[in-house]
Motif scaffolding. Structure first.
Motif, PDB file in Angstrom:
ATOM      1  N   THR A  53       0.827  -1.202   0.000  1.00 17.75           N
ATOM      2  CA  THR A  53       0.000   0.000   0.000  1.00 17.75           C
ATOM      3  C   THR A  53       0.864   1.255   0.000  1.00 17.75           C
ATOM      4  O   THR A  53       0.563   2.235  -0.707  1.00 17.75           O
ATOM      5  N   LEU A  54       1.944   1.248   0.778  1.00 22.16           N
ATOM      6  CA  LEU A  54       2.882   2.369   0.774  1.00 22.16           C
ATOM      7  C   LEU A  54       3.508   2.543  -0.605  1.00 22.16           C
ATOM      8  O   LEU A  54       3.694   3.676  -1.083  1.00 22.16           O
ATOM      9  N   TRP A  55       3.827   1.438  -1.267  1.00 18.92           N
ATOM     10  CA  TRP A  55       4.353   1.498  -2.642  1.00 18.92           C
ATOM     11  C   TRP A  55       3.328   2.139  -3.577  1.00 18.92           C
ATOM     12  O   TRP A  55       3.682   2.961  -4.436  1.00 18.92           O
TER      13      TRP A  55
ATOM     14  N   CYS B 146      10.244   8.620  -6.067  1.00 21.57           N
ATOM     15  CA  CYS B 146      10.316   9.657  -5.037  1.00 21.57           C
ATOM     16  C   CYS B 146      10.643   9.100  -3.660  1.00 21.57           C
ATOM     17  O   CYS B 146      10.674   9.848  -2.684  1.00 21.57           O
ATOM     18  N   CYS B 147      10.877   7.812  -3.558  1.00 23.68           N
ATOM     19  CA  CYS B 147      11.062   7.175  -2.253  1.00 23.68           C
ATOM     20  C   CYS B 147      12.522   7.251  -1.823  1.00 23.68           C
ATOM     21  O   CYS B 147      13.405   6.797  -2.567  1.00 23.68           O
ATOM     22  N   PRO B 148      12.806   7.787  -0.636  1.00 23.60           N
ATOM     23  CA  PRO B 148      14.198   7.766  -0.148  1.00 23.60           C
ATOM     24  C   PRO B 148      14.681   6.337   0.050  1.00 23.60           C
ATOM     25  O   PRO B 148      13.897   5.424   0.320  1.00 23.60           O
ATOM     26  N   GLY B 149      15.988   6.169  -0.077  1.00 27.55           N
ATOM     27  CA  GLY B 149      16.551   4.831   0.012  1.00 27.55           C
ATOM     28  C   GLY B 149      16.315   4.174   1.349  1.00 27.55           C
ATOM     29  O   GLY B 149      16.059   2.963   1.431  1.00 27.55           O
ATOM     30  N   ASP B 150      16.370   4.961   2.457  1.00 31.59           N
ATOM     31  CA  ASP B 150      16.195   4.350   3.758  1.00 31.59           C
ATOM     32  C   ASP B 150      14.759   3.881   3.978  1.00 31.59           C
ATOM     33  O   ASP B 150      14.520   2.863   4.628  1.00 31.59           O
ATOM     34  N   VAL B 151      13.778   4.616   3.435  1.00 32.08           N
ATOM     35  CA  VAL B 151      12.381   4.182   3.563  1.00 32.08           C
ATOM     36  C   VAL B 151      12.155   2.873   2.818  1.00 32.08           C
ATOM     37  O   VAL B 151      11.453   1.978   3.303  1.00 32.08           O
ATOM     38  N   TYR B 152      12.801   2.727   1.660  1.00 32.96           N
ATOM     39  CA  TYR B 152      12.620   1.502   0.867  1.00 32.96           C
ATOM     40  C   TYR B 152      13.348   0.317   1.507  1.00 32.96           C
ATOM     41  O   TYR B 152      12.770  -0.753   1.702  1.00 32.96           O
ATOM     42  N   THR B 153      14.627   0.523   1.848  1.00 32.02           N
ATOM     43  CA  THR B 153      15.412  -0.611   2.353  1.00 32.02           C
ATOM     44  C   THR B 153      15.088  -0.941   3.806  1.00 32.02           C
ATOM     45  O   THR B 153      14.965  -2.112   4.164  1.00 32.02           O
ATOM     46  N   ASP B 154      14.976   0.107   4.656  1.00 35.24           N
ATOM     47  CA  ASP B 154      14.783  -0.142   6.083  1.00 35.24           C
ATOM     48  C   ASP B 154      13.343  -0.470   6.443  1.00 35.24           C
ATOM     49  O   ASP B 154      13.100  -1.172   7.437  1.00 35.24           O
ATOM     50  N   LEU B 155      12.384   0.025   5.648  1.00 34.81           N
ATOM     51  CA  LEU B 155      10.986  -0.184   6.013  1.00 34.81           C
ATOM     52  C   LEU B 155      10.286  -1.159   5.067  1.00 34.81           C
ATOM     53  O   LEU B 155       9.845  -2.237   5.481  1.00 34.81           O
ATOM     54  N   MET B 156      10.228  -0.818   3.770  1.00 31.78           N
ATOM     55  CA  MET B 156       9.435  -1.621   2.850  1.00 31.78           C
ATOM     56  C   MET B 156      10.004  -3.024   2.696  1.00 31.78           C
ATOM     57  O   MET B 156       9.270  -4.020   2.786  1.00 31.78           O
TER      58      MET B 156
END
Length: 898
Positions: free
Chosen positions: A813-815, A856-866
């Motif tokens: 959903t975040l994606w 538009c997604c920062p790298g930390d949001v993608y790797t650390d969260l998603m």
């Protein structure tokens, strides 16, 4: 060949004078004979060839007879002369093509030539050629990446043609070889082209609705001529013409519409030309009837006929009954009285300001001959049109022989069916026997587990309370669906044509072979035994309330039907006192539009007058209307013919919904249960669902500059990244509340989130009931639907639904939010390939495919969260409390840097 295709072709032979009224693109996916040899060598030609061993006749998919080099290879030297290279297939009659497959040169492992990209051109008469393009205007199709794998591409829109050309697109210096196959079915309508006025543009509440024929393949100016388009693509529009069943299309896409202001005579005239003279029995026209927006069915249809020369003077007229009750789109059948013609001219008279048509189909029989069933003869000229061959005459003297052959075919088919059914019976008996052996083994293990559980209970009851409750909630959430969520899509009515790896297994078969399945079944049985002991007052939590789980809902058959009882309707029962919900007067509800159909009945969007007086004082999260204006609400109704079980389920959902109290969860406002039909009234946000809301927006390039932009962060159709993260925080907050109550949503997605003022987000459960999102759900054995593109691997393969599987869905959903819902998750995969990808997650060999990082997604949001939400081990995924905390920290850091 399977039983269903055999029966299909047999019915074509038996009913040689009949034709179907509509074609179903989802079923019309049969291989047409390049691989099987039904297409003869003389029907395959090419612009050139590299050598005699790479002639056109060798361009057959997955076919190698050893005579040639395994593919068609054009002469690249001819490219310098300006000749476009192509491989041409003559199907001898009109066909409806939905899929194409390509492959490179095999040559017993010695070849390494293939077409990386290609175009398709087609023709219905052999003289007028059309370049195929997709619904967004793109002509180039991505082809192969190696000479071995088969690459299949859906044709959207489908092609109606007799001749098809494959034209490789490559560097002139590169050697290209191709093998191809066409998939579809025969175009029994026989319609060559239709002529009609160009569609008009509607302005509805400031929204531009384009009602033109965007895929018409003829000449498009003020009047469309010599082509086919939306009216014959096999896809008809929804009840609400502003939405489309095709993902990502603009409002009004599926309809061609006209306003009566442009037609002083009060009617739209359309002309239909056919391949030869036919006896017409009826015409079916799919029309919109949303009279609340000035759109109605045509008042009258008058059809003129022409076999040759002038139009006949006496038309056939038909007046459909007026319908001011239902606004649903529908097919209107116009009887044509068996009139004979090769062309039909119909005048559709307006009954309101607008008239919208999405599909036209004909039922007819051949007047003199039937080209679709005449056997091909070698040496037949390839440029002859259907019906021009004088050898296609009916020989009445062979009637007895034909009847005898049909009787023999019936006997053979009956014997085959009996054999197949007998084998299925034996397979079921063997499966039951193997299950019985497995059950006996699990029973023995269950006894051991029960004794161990009783011992642990008596020795350490106080220390095991929290852990057993957590395990019980998790296993109960998922256990009720074990085996069902991983079912296959049932026996296909056509040959499987999607390319899967050699070790692919259907989900229902795959889970039986998994090395951990036996242990999972043992643990599941132990968990159920423990739960039974607890309910009987034996365990350490005796007397405490327990959570019940609802089964997956059966999907009603029929086009566009879907189940509405997903997510919150399938929540576990919440312990504690029941909340009170007041009775609301039915006469204060004003119908606005139908949102969809569900398990219980229908879901309507209504205005509730005086609802503010019925709201509790503890309902600050409900968006109240200003000035005492009616409140926008969603009303779920129970079918009047519902049985006792459905009625009890409906009342249970009311009890569950009445207990939910959170600013980011849709609130149950009132009920109507004094008389039938039973209704529940929930809030509905003024901006609709989040998926459609985001789909209309664009991401701003920089931070907001003015105070108004900082406050709103949605200016016009521009949204800031900060506001997107605020939406994600609200969804995480709502899910944190549900997880604190041990509720498992099961269907978290942007379609199930509603948007209110100032981009307030509330989690709901309307997505599955709406026809707009039926493409997001995968049918399991014709009984249930699952949102597999949002589901974790263990939910699909093992049927386990837990808080951790909701965490997986939250990341998807975040994606969606960060991509502004411009694409469906895994849009490059078919549903079957999505299921296969979940098998890679289970095997964990590094072959699984993740959703890509949004731009538009920062790298930390993608790797650390998603990516952490998509971990294979469910216990290693973060909780919603952790997710909410991380997103809040991200939001605070953005505010600090602004």
């Amino acid at each position: 060949m399977g039983v269903v295709p055999i029966r299909h072709h047999f019915l074509l032979v038996l009913l040689s004078a009949a034709a179907r009224s509509q074609v179903n693109p989802e079923m019309c996916r049969y291989p047409l004979g390049m691989t099987g040899g039904q297409i003869l060598d003389e029907d395959i030609s090419a612009s050139s060839q590299w050598s005699e061993s790479t002639a056109a006749r060798f361009g057959r998919l997955d076919f190698d007879n050893g005579d040639g080099d395994g593919a068609w290879c054009p002469d690249v030297m001819s490219e310098s002369d300006g000749l476009k290279e192509y491989l041409q297939v003559d199907l001898r009659s009109l066909h409806f093509l939905t899929l194409v497959g390509t492959q490179g040169r095999h040559a017993d492992g010695m070849g390494n030539e293939f077409a990386q990209r290609y175009r398709i051109r087609y023709s219905r008469d052999g003289t007028h050629w059309v370049a195929w393009q997709d619904r967004k205007g793109r002509q180039v199709i991505e082809g192969n990446r190696n000479p071995y794998d088969v690459v299949l591409k859906d044709l959207e829109p489908p092609i109606i043609a007799r001749y098809v050309r494959f034209m490789p697109v490559t560097d002139h210096s590169m050697i290209v070889c191709m093998r191809v196959e066409l998939y579809g079915c025969q175009w029994l309508d026989g319609l060559m082209w239709y002529s009609a006025p160009e569609g008009h543009q509607m302005i509805y509440r400031g929204l531009d609705v384009y009602l033109n024929d965007s895929v018409y393949d003829g000449v498009a100016s003020d009047r469309l001529t010599k082509g086919l388009g939306l009216l014959t693509d096999g896809t008809w529009g929804l009840d609400d013409f502003l939405h489309s069943p095709i993902y990502g299309m603009w409002p009004g896409y599926d309809y061609v519409g006209w306003t009566n202001k442009s037609f002083p005579r009060g009617y739209v005239e359309m002309v239909f030309d056919f391949d030869h003279v036919r006896n017409f029995t009826s015409m079916k026209v799919h029309c919109s009837n949303m009279f609340s927006r000035g759109v109605k069915l045509f008042r009258q249809a008058s059809c003129f006929f022409r076999s040759q020369g002038e139009w006949e003077g006496e038309p056939v007229s038909f007046k459909p009954p007026a319908d001011r009750v239902s606004q649903g789109a529908r097919f209107v059948t116009v009887p044509l009285g068996g009139r004979t013609a090769s062309a039909i001219k119909c005048r559709f008279h307006f009954s309101d300001l607008w008239m919208l048509i999405s599909e036209v189909a004909f039922q007819s029989g051949s007047a003199v001959y039937n080209t679709s069933l005449t056997p091909r003869k070698r040496g037949h000229p390839t440029n002859a049109l259907p019906g021009e061959d004088p050898t296609h005459k009916v020989d009445d003297s062979n009637t007895r022989i034909l009847i005898g052959c049909l009787v023999a075919i019936i006997a053979i088919l009956s014997a085959i069916i009996v054999i197949i059914l007998w084998r299925q019976v034996w397979q079921k008996m063997l499966e039951k026997a193997s299950r019985r052996m497995l059950d006996d083994e699990l029973t023995a293990r269950l006894a051991v587990q029960t004794q161990a559980f009783s011992f642990l209970r008596s020795s350490s009851s106080s220390s095991s309370t929290s852990s057993s409750s957590e395990e019980e909630g998790e296993e109960e959430e998922g256990g009720g669906r074990e085996g069902e969520g991983g079912g296959s899509s049932g026996s296909s009515t056509y040959e499987r044509i999607f390319p899967l790896s050699a070790d692919y297994q259907e989900p229902s078969r795959l889970i039986r072979k998994l090395p951990e399945f036996a242990q999972s079944a043992e643990n599941l049985s132990a968990s159920r035994s423990a739960r039974l002991l607890l309910q009987q007052g034996v365990g350490p939590d005796a007397g405490a309330p327990h959570y019940a789980e609802a089964d997956i809902i059966s999907l009603q058959d029929g086009p566009g039907s879907a189940s509405s009882c997903s997510s919150i309707a399938a929540f576990s029962l919440l312990a504690g006192r029941e909340a009170t919900v007041r009775e609301f007067p039915r006469d204060r509800l004003s119908f606005q539009e139908k949102l969809g159909e569900g398990q219980f009945g229908e879901v309507h969007l209504c205005e509730a007058e005086g609802m503010q007086d019925f709201l509790d004082e503890d309902a600050p999260s409900v968006e109240r209307s200003s000035g005492g204006a009616p409140l926008l609400v969603a009303v779920k109704t129970l079918r009047e013919d519902a049985n006792k079980n459905a009625r009890n389920d409906f009342l249970k959902e009311i009890r569950i919904m009445s207990r939910l109290r959170d600013p980011n969860i849709v609130r149950l406002l009132a009920v109507c249960v004094d008389t039938d039909p039973l209704c529940m009234i929930t809030e509905y946000m003024e901006n609709g669902d989040l998926n459609q809301f985001l789909h209309q927006l664009q991401l701003g390039e920089g931070p907001p500059t003015t105070e108004e932009e900082v406050e709103e962060e949605v200016v016009g159709n521009i949204v800031s990244y900060r506001k997107l993260m605020s939406m994600a925080v609200q969804i995480a907050s709502g899910m944190k509340y549900l997880s604190s109550l041990n509720f498992v949503h099961r269907d978290l997605a942007t379609r199930n989130c509603l948007v209110g003022r100032s981009c307030t987000i509330k989690i709901a459960d309307f997505g599955m009931s709406r026809n707009l999102y039926r493409g997001d759900y995968y049918r399991i054995q014709g009984r249930a639907v699952l949102p597999i593109r949002w589901m974790s691997w263990e939910s699909i393969l093992l049927g386990k639904f837990t808080m951790a599987s909701d965490v997986w869905a939250f990341a998807v959903t975040l994606w969606e939010i960060l991509t502004l819902c411009q694409e469906q998750p895994y849009c490059q995969f078919s549903d079957e390939q999505v299921i296969e990808n979940t098998g890679e997650f289970f095997r964990d060999q590094g072959k699984q495919v993740y959703l890509p990082k949004p731009a538009c997604c920062p790298g930390d949001v993608y790797t650390d969260l998603m990516l952490s939400c998509w971990r294979r081990n469910a216990k290693q995924r973060p909780s919603f409390q952790e997710i909410h905390c991380r997103l809040m920290e991200t939001q605070r850091s953005m505010l600090a840097s602004a």
